[in-house]
Design a protein around this motif. Structure first.
Motif, PDB file in Angstrom:
ATOM      1  N   ASP A 173      26.838  31.244  59.443  1.00 56.82           N
ATOM      2  CA  ASP A 173      28.083  31.717  60.056  1.00 56.82           C
ATOM      3  C   ASP A 173      28.340  33.195  59.786  1.00 56.82           C
ATOM      4  OD1 ASP A 173      28.627  29.154  61.026  1.00 56.82           O
ATOM      5  OD2 ASP A 173      29.656  28.567  59.173  1.00 56.82           O
ATOM      6  N   THR A 174      27.754  33.726  58.720  1.00 59.45           N
ATOM      7  CA  THR A 174      28.020  35.106  58.322  1.00 59.45           C
ATOM      8  C   THR A 174      26.854  36.003  58.694  1.00 59.45           C
ATOM      9  OG1 THR A 174      29.309  34.309  56.431  1.00 59.45           O
ATOM     10  CG2 THR A 174      28.617  36.613  56.399  1.00 59.45           C
ATOM     11  N   PRO A 175      27.068  37.004  59.538  1.00 54.69           N
ATOM     12  CA  PRO A 175      25.970  37.914  59.904  1.00 54.69           C
ATOM     13  C   PRO A 175      25.498  38.705  58.685  1.00 54.69           C
ATOM     14  CG  PRO A 175      27.831  38.120  61.422  1.00 54.69           C
ATOM     15  CD  PRO A 175      28.306  37.305  60.265  1.00 54.69           C
ATOM     16  N   PRO A 176      24.199  38.964  58.563  1.00 59.11           N
ATOM     17  CA  PRO A 176      23.703  39.773  57.450  1.00 59.11           C
ATOM     18  C   PRO A 176      24.336  41.160  57.448  1.00 59.11           C
ATOM     19  CG  PRO A 176      21.900  38.643  58.557  1.00 59.11           C
ATOM     20  CD  PRO A 176      23.113  38.453  59.411  1.00 59.11           C
ATOM     21  N   PRO A 177      24.674  41.673  56.274  1.00 64.72           N
ATOM     22  CA  PRO A 177      25.308  42.994  56.193  1.00 64.72           C
ATOM     23  C   PRO A 177      24.284  44.118  56.208  1.00 64.72           C
ATOM     24  CG  PRO A 177      25.162  42.048  54.006  1.00 64.72           C
ATOM     25  CD  PRO A 177      24.595  41.012  54.957  1.00 64.72           C
ATOM     26  N   SER A 178      24.798  45.328  56.322  1.00 66.14           N
ATOM     27  CA  SER A 178      24.009  46.542  56.157  1.00 66.14           C
ATOM     28  C   SER A 178      24.276  47.101  54.774  1.00 66.14           C
ATOM     29  CB  SER A 178      24.407  47.578  57.215  1.00 66.14           C
ATOM     30  OG  SER A 178      24.026  48.887  56.832  1.00 66.14           O
ATOM     31  N   ILE A 179      23.263  47.664  54.145  1.00 70.82           N
ATOM     32  CA  ILE A 179      23.470  48.284  52.842  1.00 70.82           C
ATOM     33  C   ILE A 179      24.395  49.490  52.955  1.00 70.82           C
ATOM     34  CG2 ILE A 179      21.533  49.929  52.855  1.00 70.82           C
ATOM     35  CD1 ILE A 179      20.967  48.948  49.939  1.00 70.82           C
ATOM     36  N   LEU A 180      24.479  50.074  54.155  1.00 69.52           N
ATOM     37  CA  LEU A 180      25.337  51.247  54.352  1.00 69.52           C
ATOM     38  C   LEU A 180      26.821  50.893  54.333  1.00 69.52           C
ATOM     39  CD1 LEU A 180      23.329  53.167  57.103  1.00 69.52           C
ATOM     40  CD2 LEU A 180      23.232  53.440  54.613  1.00 69.52           C
ATOM     41  N   GLN A 181      27.148  49.607  54.338  1.00 73.01           N
ATOM     42  CA  GLN A 181      28.537  49.187  54.198  1.00 73.01           C
ATOM     43  C   GLN A 181      29.063  49.423  52.786  1.00 73.01           C
ATOM     44  OE1 GLN A 181      27.536  45.264  56.643  1.00 73.01           O
ATOM     45  NE2 GLN A 181      29.686  45.272  56.100  1.00 73.01           N
ATOM     46  N   VAL A 182      28.162  49.554  51.832  1.00 73.02           N
ATOM     47  CA  VAL A 182      28.565  49.751  50.439  1.00 73.02           C
ATOM     48  C   VAL A 182      29.045  51.185  50.244  1.00 73.02           C
ATOM     49  CG1 VAL A 182      27.803  49.717  48.036  1.00 73.02           C
ATOM     50  CG2 VAL A 182      26.917  48.023  49.660  1.00 73.02           C
ATOM     51  N   GLU A 183      30.175  51.339  49.574  1.00 68.91           N
ATOM     52  CA  GLU A 183      30.707  52.674  49.303  1.00 68.91           C
ATOM     53  C   GLU A 183      29.699  53.482  48.483  1.00 68.91           C
ATOM     54  OE1 GLU A 183      34.659  54.838  47.333  1.00 68.91           O
ATOM     55  OE2 GLU A 183      34.487  52.647  47.377  1.00 68.91           O
ATOM     56  N   GLY A 184      29.412  54.674  48.943  1.00 70.37           N
ATOM     57  CA  GLY A 184      28.477  55.550  48.250  1.00 70.37           C
ATOM     58  C   GLY A 184      27.023  55.334  48.613  1.00 70.37           C
ATOM     59  N   ALA A 185      26.736  54.341  49.456  1.00 68.36           N
ATOM     60  CA  ALA A 185      25.337  54.051  49.777  1.00 68.36           C
ATOM     61  C   ALA A 185      24.670  55.211  50.497  1.00 68.36           C
ATOM     62  CB  ALA A 185      25.246  52.780  50.622  1.00 68.36           C
ATOM     63  N   LYS A 186      25.406  55.907  51.335  1.00 66.81           N
ATOM     64  CA  LYS A 186      24.784  56.991  52.096  1.00 66.81           C
ATOM     65  C   LYS A 186      24.345  58.163  51.211  1.00 66.81           C
ATOM     66  CE  LYS A 186      27.656  57.467  55.708  1.00 66.81           C
ATOM     67  NZ  LYS A 186      28.111  58.057  56.994  1.00 66.81           N
ATOM     68  N   GLU A 187      24.768  58.162  49.943  1.00 66.47           N
ATOM     69  CA  GLU A 187      24.308  59.194  49.025  1.00 66.47           C
ATOM     70  C   GLU A 187      22.822  59.026  48.682  1.00 66.47           C
ATOM     71  OE1 GLU A 187      26.707  59.239  45.533  1.00 66.47           O
ATOM     72  OE2 GLU A 187      28.598  59.277  46.651  1.00 66.47           O
ATOM     73  N   ILE A 188      22.307  57.780  48.820  1.00 67.13           N
ATOM     74  CA  ILE A 188      20.935  57.512  48.367  1.00 67.13           C
ATOM     75  C   ILE A 188      20.125  56.656  49.340  1.00 67.13           C
ATOM     76  CG2 ILE A 188      21.431  57.697  45.883  1.00 67.13           C
ATOM     77  CD1 ILE A 188      21.558  54.563  45.934  1.00 67.13           C
ATOM     78  N   ALA A 189      20.749  56.110  50.378  1.00 69.78           N
ATOM     79  CA  ALA A 189      20.070  55.083  51.181  1.00 69.78           C
ATOM     80  C   ALA A 189      19.886  55.505  52.631  1.00 69.78           C
ATOM     81  CB  ALA A 189      20.846  53.764  51.133  1.00 69.78           C
ATOM     82  N   VAL A 190      18.762  55.037  53.185  1.00 69.28           N
ATOM     83  CA  VAL A 190      18.513  55.128  54.614  1.00 69.28           C
ATOM     84  C   VAL A 190      18.088  53.737  55.077  1.00 69.28           C
ATOM     85  CG1 VAL A 190      16.074  55.762  54.425  1.00 69.28           C
ATOM     86  CG2 VAL A 190      17.368  56.478  56.421  1.00 69.28           C
ATOM     87  N   GLU A 191      18.445  53.405  56.317  1.00 69.08           N
ATOM     88  CA  GLU A 191      18.195  52.049  56.806  1.00 69.08           C
ATOM     89  C   GLU A 191      17.446  52.109  58.136  1.00 69.08           C
ATOM     90  OE1 GLU A 191      20.679  48.352  55.869  1.00 69.08           O
ATOM     91  OE2 GLU A 191      21.717  49.385  57.502  1.00 69.08           O
ATOM     92  N   PHE A 192      16.475  51.210  58.268  1.00 71.64           N
ATOM     93  CA  PHE A 192      15.670  51.147  59.481  1.00 71.64           C
ATOM     94  C   PHE A 192      16.053  49.908  60.287  1.00 71.64           C
ATOM     95  CE2 PHE A 192      13.295  53.769  56.614  1.00 71.64           C
ATOM     96  CZ  PHE A 192      12.777  54.771  57.421  1.00 71.64           C
TER      97      PHE A 192
END
Length: 410
Positions: free
Chosen positions: A215-234
């Protein structure tokens, strides 16, 4: 002059080659092989996307060189998707780049950010490009558990304390290929907090985010506060819209990583064919009923496959996402390993699967089964497998014992 080149020497023999060779030989002999080995979507691309491609390709101007980072409208469309789906705001100019499939993006970013001898943390088992993209770039790979949870977090801590040099990047992939593991937002929060504290880049492969069965769609790691400081998503159009052969993907997130990938791509390609990019805009901005239909199709196939395997006496966990089942080898055949069991399944049941060893040594007790045939063919596959596992001929209704073949395999 006869020695192999340096980067080629670092690549092991292709594990899938043996099964592929046997599959080709069987088909050449006229055998009906049900191929569940490759994650190749068999459903047609939705008609409105194809129509836009045809319309655009009729314009001679669209046949010129394109833009390596992706046409502006496509990068804006991907940013719009992230805003709707994840509530994540992206700058299309600095935080998005189009790739020729996510595989190309992962490999080129590995090349852009890796120095020889760097240590990279990669789940084992995992999709081959996750580790070999970095190995080709000269890095050393340290394996960590593939399942999201405390064991993976403890392994990350050990890796930071005991790796020399200290790890520079971490790969995560949920829903996972091949294991079908799914991570929740709380797990991503722990990963992001750890990597921010330790100064480790995160590369998240989210190619299967729209193929989920709960029932719950998988999240993106970029939803986490501060993730864009270290993360990129494909992400990728391949599975979501059945556009695998179109080779259209994206990287989004940290501007520094996006800039590095954009720069290296500018030396290597001119981007995907413009009509494909325009059609991808239509896919992202257009009606999304087709995405729900594709998801429902895979769920139906999953249920048919698992019911059939259960009836055959093969207990396979139900995947919560992706287009694969990660199947432990039946106990009677576990000693064979995944390559030999896959060859046995091909020879005795006419069903091709992917040996788990191809995804890392910790996958050798499993095979990956793709949901890439219609339900009728899946039912036929499970009937064949049941006949094989119970020692009967593959032909429907046959009662002749083939125990000799099983005895030989055991």
């Amino acid at each position: 002059m006869t020695e192999e080149f340096h980067r080629i020497r670092r690549l092991p023999p292709y594990v899938f080659a043996e099964v592929n060779k046997a599959k080709a030989a069987a088909r050449a002999a006229g055998e009906d092989i049900i191929d569940l080995g490759m994650g190749n979507p068999d459903s047609p691309t939705p008609p409105h996307i194809v129509a836009k491609l045809v319309e655009t390709v009729a314009d001679p101007r669209s046949h010129r060189y394109s833009t390596s980072k992706g046409i502006p409208g496509l990068r804006k469309a991907l940013a719009g998707y992230y805003a709707r789906r994840f509530g994540v705001k992206l700058d299309p100019e600095t935080e998005v780049v189009a790739t020729i499939g996510s595989k190309e993006g992962l490999a080129n970013l590995a090349s852009a950010i890796t120095s020889p001898g760097d240590t990279i943390l990669v789940p084992n088992p995992s999709y081959p490009i996750h580790q070999f993209g970095f190995i080709i770039a000269g890095a050393s790979v340290r394996s960590i558990p593939a399942e999201p949870g405390e064991e993976m977090l403890r392994a990350l801590d050990r890796a930071v304390r005991h790796s020399v040099p200290k790890p520079t990047a971490l790969i995560v992939n949920f829903p996972s290929n091949p294991t079908a593991f799914v991570a929740d937002l709380d797990f991503y929060k722990e990963i992001v907090a750890f990597c921010r504290r330790e100064g480790i880049w995160i590369l998240s492969d989210l190619a299967y985010c729209e193929i989920y069965f709960g029932d719950t769609p998988p999240p993106s790691i970029l939803q986490v506060e501060g993730a864009k400081e270290i993360a990129v998503e494909f992400t990728s159009m391949s599975k979501t819209y059945s556009m695998a052969g179109w080779r259209m993907g994206f990287a989004a997130g940290n501007p520094h990583l996006i800039s590095a990938l954009t720069r290296i791509k500018s030396y290597l390609d001119y981007g995907a064919f413009t009509p494909i990019q325009v059609a991808a805009v239509t896919a992202l901005n257009g009606p999304q009923d087709c995405v729900a239909d594709i998801r429902a199709l895979y769920k139906e196939r999953r249920d048919v496959l698992l019911r059939g395997l259960s009836a055959a006496g093969w207990d396979v966990p139900a995947p919560d996402g992706s287009m694969f089942a990660w199947a432990p080898i039946p106990p009677k055949y576990a000693h064979l390993g995944s390559v030999e069991f896959s060859k046995l399944l091909l020879a005795n049941a006419g069903v091709a699967v992917a040996p788990g060893l191809g995804f890392g040594e910790h996958g050798d007790g499993f095979v990956r089964i793709g949901l890439v045939e219609n339900t009728q063919r899946l039912r036929q596959a499970t009937r064949n497998i049941r006949a094989f596992l119970t020692g009967r001929q593959n032909s429907p209704g046959a009662d002749t014992d083939t125990g000799a073949s099983l005895e030989k395999a055991s």
